[in-house]
Design a protein around this motif. Structure first.
Motif, mmCIF file in Angstrom:
data_model
loop_
_atom_site.group_PDB
_atom_site.id
_atom_site.type_symbol
_atom_site.label_atom_id
_atom_site.label_comp_id
_atom_site.label_asym_id
_atom_site.label_seq_id
_atom_site.Cartn_x
_atom_site.Cartn_y
_atom_site.Cartn_z
ATOM 1 N N CYS A 144 0.847 -1.205 0.000
ATOM 2 C CA CYS A 144 0.000 0.000 0.000
ATOM 3 C C CYS A 144 0.877 1.247 0.000
ATOM 4 O O CYS A 144 1.606 1.500 0.957
ATOM 5 C CB CYS A 144 -0.886 -0.005 1.243
ATOM 6 N N PHE A 173 -0.203 6.753 6.376
ATOM 7 C CA PHE A 173 -0.630 5.936 7.516
ATOM 8 C C PHE A 173 0.487 5.604 8.493
ATOM 9 O O PHE A 173 0.319 5.711 9.702
ATOM 10 C CB PHE A 173 -1.292 4.641 7.049
ATOM 11 N N CYS A 204 -10.936 2.157 -1.182
ATOM 12 C CA CYS A 204 -9.982 1.106 -0.819
ATOM 13 C C CYS A 204 -10.754 -0.071 -0.238
ATOM 14 O O CYS A 204 -11.622 0.123 0.616
ATOM 15 C CB CYS A 204 -8.987 1.625 0.214
ATOM 16 N N TYR A 220 -8.892 -2.760 0.915
ATOM 17 C CA TYR A 220 -7.832 -3.540 1.539
ATOM 18 C C TYR A 220 -7.484 -3.040 2.936
ATOM 19 O O TYR A 220 -6.336 -3.100 3.356
ATOM 20 C CB TYR A 220 -6.582 -3.512 0.645
ATOM 21 N N CYS A 237 -6.300 3.496 -4.968
ATOM 22 C CA CYS A 237 -7.172 4.631 -4.622
ATOM 23 C C CYS A 237 -6.845 5.863 -5.458
ATOM 24 O O CYS A 237 -7.645 6.793 -5.534
ATOM 25 C CB CYS A 237 -7.127 4.937 -3.129
HETATM 26 S S1 SF4 Z 1 -6.295 1.308 -2.426
HETATM 27 FE FE1 SF4 Z 1 -5.935 0.947 -0.236
HETATM 28 S S2 SF4 Z 1 -4.224 -0.472 -0.218
HETATM 29 FE FE2 SF4 Z 1 -4.234 0.443 -2.227
HETATM 30 S S3 SF4 Z 1 -2.903 2.258 -2.064
HETATM 31 FE FE3 SF4 Z 1 -4.948 2.968 -1.659
HETATM 32 S S4 SF4 Z 1 -5.153 2.879 0.564
HETATM 33 FE FE4 SF4 Z 1 -3.407 1.604 0.004
#
Ligand code: SF4
Length: 488
Positions: A261, A268, A407, A409, A462
């Motif tokens: 990610c 994060f 997202c 995940y 995302c």
């Molecule tokens: S979709 Fe989720 S897992 Fe993928 S980069 Fe964005 S926040 Fe991270």
């Protein structure tokens, strides 16, 4: 108690950033006070989830557990920590990405097989949890919570019930699970770590000065207890560690294609954590430098939206040869609060979190650097705050590309309707909405370049809409899917 149900407006009103899913921590350390060490490990991982937390400990034959809604400092005290005996520990701090926030959804999840207990702590999100849950229910298994983490724990029990040993049960379970999962499991005999084949969420291994293994979501949780970073848990890897500190590693899939990610690097993870051995702080500063090269602006000062925007703002200032000033001071202790939003609090708005230093701002052209814009409301409030403090011009610079896709995940961005960059057609419209004099985002290419790594090893869904793990269509906006199904 579920504070989202009690005070839904408060959370929405003052918290406009995507939420992390969870932090996990585990340790196997005969002779050490493992519950206390886990307490500090969870403290370091508090930024990954502030809704609930828990610790489970094991000795050779017993399990002890305490978990509740609230932050680590609210849930644990001397009395309940002293009851968590044993030498194997699993800890968890949670933000709810699947299932609502109440105590039965707090982790670690505790399940039983015959006289054996298993405690599981999970960071991430399964995309096929619904199917797996339905099949478990059909096979006679019942559920106490609405989380996908309990689905994984019950799958392990189902495999054990079939007569498999623990290693086979875990391998078989995780070969059925699709999505993002970084997991720590405790039993009476082992500490176990598992990471999904895409390695979406972080998970690392550390070692204390007395040679005891530690597993944690981020290296900052190793640092706080004086453990050294050893390596990341590899995507698709299962690790068993016994009390003699013998580490046994297996891969449970034949081909591994990592998709880490990229938002972990941007926002994060804590800046003092590492990714592939390099500090997250370093990446964020580089993002700021790249942003300054892509979107320069003539200004008097570069300031940040603290804390997550600060390294990128410093990088932007260095590259632009502009002074960096701390003009927005964060009220660090407001955190999550249970106070209901009165009219007075609504009027105070962003001032509850950020206080401007007028001397730096008044009469100046300000570049304000933030890591992301999700809904746009917070950015608008910050621009207004700066203008109310006398800023001549406010130029917003964002160290991630526009967030346009949900997202699935393990991050709480679950509908395109929430995202200003998905709703608005152009950057001009967003600039108008946030009332800035200009707005620029880092480019997708610039973001990847700043990592000095190959694009292929990252999930950027995302920003790009390209999902590395297939998403069932029914999932969008289905965060509370189990509750909805149950109430129909
Ligand atoms: S979709 Fe989720 S897992 Fe993928 S980069 Fe964005 S926040 Fe991270």
């Amino acid at each position: 108690m579920d504070f989202k149900q009690l005070y839904p407006h408060f959370i929405e009103e003052f918290d406009d950033k995507p939420k992390e899913a969870c932090g996990v921590f585990g340790m196997i350390a005969p002779g050490e006070e493992v519950a206390r060490l886990a307490f500090f490990g969870l403290y370091a991982l508090q930024h990954r989830g502030q809704e609930s937390c828990g610790i489970a400990t094991f000795d050779n034959s017993n399990v002890f557990i305490h978990k509740d809604v609230g932050m680590v400092s609210q849930v644990f005290d001397e009395k309940n920590l002293s009851k968590l005996k044993g030498d194997i520990v699993v800890g968890h701090t949670r933000y709810s990405t699947t299932g609502s926030n109440n105590v039965c959804n707090a982790q670690p999840v505790l399940v039983s097989h015959k006289d054996k207990k298993i405690a599981l702590a999970h960071n991430g999100n399964l995309v096929n949890a619904n199917l797996l849950r339905e099949s478990l229910i059909k096979n006679g298994y019942s559920f106490e919570s609405t989380t996908d983490s309990e689905v994984m724990a019950k799958l392990i029990v189902q495999e054990l019930d079939k007569g498999n040993d623990l290693t086979t049960a875990i391998k078989t379970t995780f070969s059925q699970c699709k999505g993002a999962y970084s997991i720590v499991i405790g039993t009476n005999d082992y500490l176990i770590a598992i990471r999904d084949p895409d390695g979406v969420r972080p998970l690392c291994i550390g070692n204390t000065s007395s040679g005891k293994y530690v597993i944690a979501s981020e290296s900052c949780a190793l640092d706080i207890i004086g453990a050294a970073f050893v390596r990341d848990v590899a995507p698709g890897e299962i690790i068993f560690i016994n009390r003699q500190q013998k580490l046994n590693s297996n891969l449970f899939v034949s081909s591994i294609k990592p998709h880490h990610c990229i938002f972990e690097l941007i926002y994060f993870s804590r800046p003092d954590s590492t990714f592939k051995g390099l500090s997250i702080y370093h990446f964020r500063k580089e993002l700021g430098r790249q942003l300054a090269r892509e979107a320069p602006v003539k200004a008097d000062y570069v300031i940040s939206v603290p804390d997550s925007g600060t390294p990128a703002a410093i990088g932007f200032a260095e590259e632009s040869k502009l002074p960096f000033g701390e003009a927005l001071i964060k009220n660090r202790y407001i955190g999550r609060t249970f106070i209901q939003p009165s009219q007075m609090l609504r009027e105070l708005g962003i001032r509850l979190k950020l206080n401007p230093i007028r001397d730096i701002i008044a009469g100046k052209k300000i570049v304000v650097v933030d890591d992301s814009i999700v809904r746009g409301n917070t950015s608008r409030k910050i621009v207004r705050l700066l203008k109310d403090s006398g800023a001549k011009e406010v130029h917003m610079r964002i160290s991630s590309p526009p967030v346009q896709w949900p997202c699935f995940y393990g991050i709480d961005i679950d509908s395109r309707e929430q995202l200003i960059a998905a709703k608005s057609n152009s950057i001009d419209e967003i600039t108008k909405f946030i009332e800035a004099d200009s707005l620029k985002y880092i480019s997708h290419e610039g973001m990847i370049k700043s990592t000095s790594l190959q694009r292929e090893i990252f999930c950027t869904a995302c920003f790009s809409g390209e999902y590395p793990i297939e998403i069932p269509p029914e999932l969008e906006g289905a965060k509370l899917r189990y509750e909805q199904a149950a109430s129909n």
